[in-house]
Design a protein around this motif. Structure first.
Motif, short mmCIF file in Angstrom:
data_model
loop_
_atom_site.label_atom_id
_atom_site.label_comp_id
_atom_site.label_asym_id
_atom_site.label_seq_id
_atom_site.Cartn_x
_atom_site.Cartn_y
_atom_site.Cartn_z
N SER B 179 0.85 -1.19 0.00
CA SER B 179 0.00 0.00 0.00
C SER B 179 0.88 1.24 0.00
O SER B 179 2.10 1.16 -0.04
CB SER B 179 -0.92 -0.02 1.22
OG SER B 179 -0.15 -0.23 2.37
N PRO B 181 1.39 5.49 -1.49
CA PRO B 181 1.12 6.31 -2.68
C PRO B 181 1.42 5.54 -3.97
O PRO B 181 0.79 5.76 -4.99
CB PRO B 181 2.04 7.51 -2.51
CG PRO B 181 3.10 7.05 -1.56
CD PRO B 181 2.44 6.06 -0.66
N LEU B 183 0.69 2.55 -4.78
CA LEU B 183 -0.46 1.75 -5.21
C LEU B 183 -1.37 2.58 -6.10
O LEU B 183 -1.83 2.14 -7.15
CB LEU B 183 -1.21 1.23 -3.99
CG LEU B 183 -2.44 0.37 -4.28
CD1 LEU B 183 -2.05 -0.86 -5.06
CD2 LEU B 183 -3.14 -0.02 -3.00
N TRP B 184 -1.63 3.84 -5.65
CA TRP B 184 -2.54 4.70 -6.42
C TRP B 184 -1.94 5.04 -7.77
O TRP B 184 -2.64 5.05 -8.78
CB TRP B 184 -2.87 5.96 -5.62
CG TRP B 184 -3.61 5.61 -4.37
CD1 TRP B 184 -3.12 5.64 -3.11
CD2 TRP B 184 -4.94 5.12 -4.29
NE1 TRP B 184 -4.06 5.20 -2.23
CE2 TRP B 184 -5.20 4.88 -2.92
CE3 TRP B 184 -5.94 4.86 -5.21
CZ2 TRP B 184 -6.41 4.39 -2.47
CZ3 TRP B 184 -7.16 4.38 -4.77
CH2 TRP B 184 -7.38 4.15 -3.41
N LEU B 187 -2.35 2.10 -9.97
CA LEU B 187 -3.74 2.00 -10.41
C LEU B 187 -3.99 2.96 -11.57
O LEU B 187 -4.62 2.59 -12.58
CB LEU B 187 -4.65 2.35 -9.24
CG LEU B 187 -5.92 1.53 -9.10
CD1 LEU B 187 -5.57 0.07 -8.94
CD2 LEU B 187 -6.75 2.04 -7.94
N ALA B 188 -3.48 4.17 -11.42
CA ALA B 188 -3.63 5.17 -12.49
C ALA B 188 -2.97 4.66 -13.77
O ALA B 188 -3.51 4.82 -14.87
CB ALA B 188 -3.01 6.50 -12.06
N ALA B 219 5.73 4.69 -9.74
CA ALA B 219 5.18 3.89 -8.66
C ALA B 219 6.24 2.95 -8.10
O ALA B 219 6.36 2.77 -6.89
CB ALA B 219 3.98 3.10 -9.17
#
Lengths: 378, 380
Positions: B179, B181, B183-184, B187-188, B219
């Motif tokens: 988990s 930042p 991860l986001w 995802l993006a 990421a």
């Protein structure tokens, strides 16, 4: 081209046309041989088929009392005769038929080794099938009035079996009774529903459409269970046997499907037929009975036979209301710890039985389709 | 009698017939309702749906419910409606996976039935006939009793790339994400890369690809990692990974194989219905058979088979109710338990029927949408 060349050519076209095909063939053939070898060596040496022969009575009739088994044999003969008559309507007694017949008897002779005590009765049943087939071919009146004869047979069968009580019907007998009853009852109901769905009366049309669509979008098991649950609530005074409730569920469910096949038949009848009949001054009822329905049924019959196959294939669902049909009987035999190692024998036997009956129905449907298509002008 | 008079008579007759039909239907319904009410009264209960909010008091072997704290496993303390919801979830779970797999397998079967290789053709034919001419229920119990339950026990179960295949179930490795930042951003990146596949974003696909890769790299730098959570075999069950119950496996295999046989027939019929000229034209421009099939024939086939496939998907969704035969907790099975526990079988049947009806409608709707999407505009 010599026969040898022909064979090589066949091999080339069918098995080794391209490198990929050749590779596939070379992979599949050994695998197939291995599978067949493994199955045969299991079936002939490791498998113990005595479990099937010993539990034949349970598999075929469930908890039917042994002292009354002769009733089942009479019923089996009658149903076999009916099947023979139905066969005569679509298949002439030619060379293929003779070969099939001989094969049937061969299988029987093989079976006699395992179950000698029932051999005479089984032979008589097969003989009834063949006699009806031959008689049906000679006497066109019989095979042209198949529907009334089938209804008569069904009623006779139910009357013969009723002294034993429906709760004792089981095994393959029950599966076939369900199939026969539901198959015969769904057709008149389906005809009514199909006409209802095309009726000029909007409310009737809406009701029939709604009924058909609802039945077609819920699972059979739910309908059968619902009918089973609802009857004691609606009629607490009249206890209805489980078998009858199951039959009602099957009939209600499959008549919606039958209606759709018949409707597609109705739609295939040219509009000119209606107009011609109207101009002759036929009443609405006669118009449908004499002109429309025979032509519609000709188109619908293959679908309806497929429907019968479906009924037979879903008949094991009656386990949900506590009935012991063929599949359930097999499972009960396996539940006996003595037979726990004989899972595959029982399953192979059940698969084989279902497959043979199912294939016969499919085969008949195909022949019927070909036969009915012959008379149609395109 | 004048013309207008006869017309009026006819109209009157029609109206009275309409009213008559509706009246009879209504009368029958009222009679049925009264009979049911009497039946209920005789048993000393009334017709009500209150049981839905009562405590269930039974466990189901698998199934998750959406609660305030996300998806949680169903427990005996939850309400009956949550049990039904978990059952519906199980039905949907097996139906969706089976629809996808049976479509793939069905297309393969249908194409195999027209293979240039005689053996493949015959094998596919035999398999199809066998699957169609035997009851689904016996196939299902066969897969469960004679295949899945005959797998080796957990202790000496084979491992394949971290997956465990045993009688007690199937455990697959589960990818786990760190988990934070990263991860986001990852995802993006996935969303960006997915956009590339959409036709509308075709002109910018290069930019999107670049952006996606850049996001992914960022990421990674920020500490985003994927590692596999490998299942470990315990005494009675394995821990970690994704657990798949033996009932689910058997039901999935049975539904997939059975539906694939029907889909195969549909695909074969549709391929045979494609005009010969299409094959010949594809041959003439020098495409290999595989490419003829993939680029020329199948795209045309999928445009016409959607309604028939939709029928099979409907059948599949309804056939999930057979799961009760092997103890898979699908909607019908859970309904059976609930009605057993509460005695509310009739109310429960109405709810179950309603859910199956909605499910069928949703499937028809999706199939219709897909069908309209696949149609070439302007072509009949």
């Amino acid at each position: 081209m010599s026969p040898m060349q022909k064979k090589i050519r066949w091999l080339h076209v069918n098995l080794f046309a391209k490198p990929a095909d050749a590779l596939l063939t070379l992979v599949v053939v050994p695998l197939l041989l291995w599978a067949v070898w493994a199955f045969l060596s299991w079936a002939l040496t490791a498998a113990d088929w005595s479990v099937v022969f010993n539990s034949l009575k349970v598999l075929m009739t469930g908890t039917f009392p042994s002292s009354k088994l002769w009733l089942v044999w009479i019923v089996a003969g009658m149903i076999a005769a009916l099947a023979g008559l139905a066969t005569s309507a679509s298949i002439p007694f030619g060379r293929t038929a003779a070969v099939i017949a001989v094969l049937c008897y061969l299988v029987l002779v093989l079976a006699i080794f395992g179950a000698a005590h029932i051999a005479p009765q089984a032979l008589l049943v097969l003989a009834a099938f063949h006699a009806a087939w031959l008689i049906g071919l000679r006497v066109p009146v019989l095979r042209e009035n198949l529907a009334p004869i089938a209804f008569g047979t069904l009623i006779a069968v139910l009357v013969i079996l009723s002294p034993v009580g429906p709760s004792n019907w089981g095994g393959l007998l029950l599966s076939i009774l369900i199939t026969l009853t539901a198959a015969l009852l769904t057709i008149p109901l389906g005809i009514l529903l199909a006409f209802g769905r095309q009726s000029k009366i909007a409310s009737l049309r809406a009701l029939c459409t709604g009924y058909i669509e609802v039945m077609r979008s819920v699972p059979l098991i739910l309908v059968v269970f619902c009918i089973w649950v609802a009857f004691p609530l609606v009629l607490p005074k009249f206890p209805i046997p489980d078998v009858v409730r199951g039959l009602i569920g099957f009939t209600l469910f499959y008549s919606a499907y039958a209606a759709e096949f018949i409707r597609s038949g109705l739609q295939s009848v040219a509009k000119g037929q209606t107009e011609a009949a109207e101009s002759l001054g036929l009443s609405d009822f006669d118009l449908k009975r004499i002109v429309i329905l025979p032509q519609a049924l000709r188109v619908a019959v293959p679908g309806l036979v497929g429907n019968i196959l479906d009924i037979f294939n879903y008949a094991p669902l009656v386990f949900i209301i506590g009935l012991t049909d063929f599949l359930r009987a097999g499972q009960m035999i396996l539940a006996n710890p003595e037979n726990s190692a004989r899972t595959y024998e029982i399953y192979v036997f059940m698969f084989l039985t279902y497959f043979v009956v199912g294939s016969i129905i499919t085969f008949q449907a195909r022949r019927l389709e070909q036969k009915l298509n012959k008379g149609v002008r395109k | 009698m004048t013309v207008s008079n006869s017309l009026r008579w006819r109209r009157l007759r029609r109206t009275s017939v309409q009213v008559g039909v509706l009246g009879i239907a209504a009368l029958l319904l009222v009679l049925l309702g009264l009979a049911v009410r009497n039946g209920f009264a005789e048993r000393g209960v009334s017709f009500s749906f209150d049981f839905l909010w009562q405590r269930a008091g039974f466990e189901i072997s698998e199934g998750r419910v959406l609660t305030w704290s996300g998806f949680t496993s169903f427990g005996a303390d939850m309400a009956n409606w949550q049990a039904l919801a978990a059952g519906l979830g199980n039905t949907l779970k097996v139906a969706v996976v089976a629809v996808l797999l049976s479509t793939l397998l069905g297309v393969a079967l249908g194409v195999s039935r027209l293979s240039t290789n005689w053996l493949i053709r015959k094998l596919a034919f035999t398999a199809t006939e066998f699957l169609r001419n035997t009851p689904l229920l016996i196939q299902l119990t066969f897969w469960y009793v004679a295949v899945v339950l005959q797998l080796p026990g957990l202790r000496d179960a084979p491992h394949f790339w971290g997956a465990i295949i045993s009688r007690q179930g199937l455990w697959l490795p589960r990818p786990e994400f760190t988990s934070g930042p990263g991860l986001w951003l990852a995802l993006a990146a996935v969303v960006t890369l997915a956009l590339m596949l959409m036709r509308r974003f075709q002109p910018w696909r290069r930019h999107l690809a670049g952006a996606g890769v850049a996001l992914l790299a960022l990421a990674f730098v920020l500490g985003f990692r994927i590692h596999l959570d490998l299942p470990e075999a315990g005494r009675f069950r394995a821990s970690g990974g994704v657990a798949i119950s033996p009932e689910f496996t058997a039901l999935l295999i049975a539904l997939t194989a059975n539906t694939a046989a029907y889909i195969g027939e549909i695909i074969r019929g549709a391929i045979e219905a494609v005009p010969r000229g299409q094959w010949e034209a594809a041959d003439a421009i020098g495409l290999s058979r595989r490419h003829q099939l993939r680029e020329v024939i199948l795209p045309q086939v999928f445009r016409v088979v959607m309604p028939s496939l939709g029928n099979q998907y409907l059948n599949l969704a309804k056939n999930t109710s057979l799961g009760i035969a092997i103890g898979y907790p699908d909607l019908f099975n859970v309904y059976g338990t609930v009605s057993n526990q509460t005695g509310r079988s009739l109310e429960g049947v109405l709810i179950a029927m309603g859910i199956y009806l909605v499910l069928s409608w949703v499937i028809s709707l999706l199939v219709n949408v897909a069908n309209n999407r696949l149609k070439i505009p302007g072509v009949r």
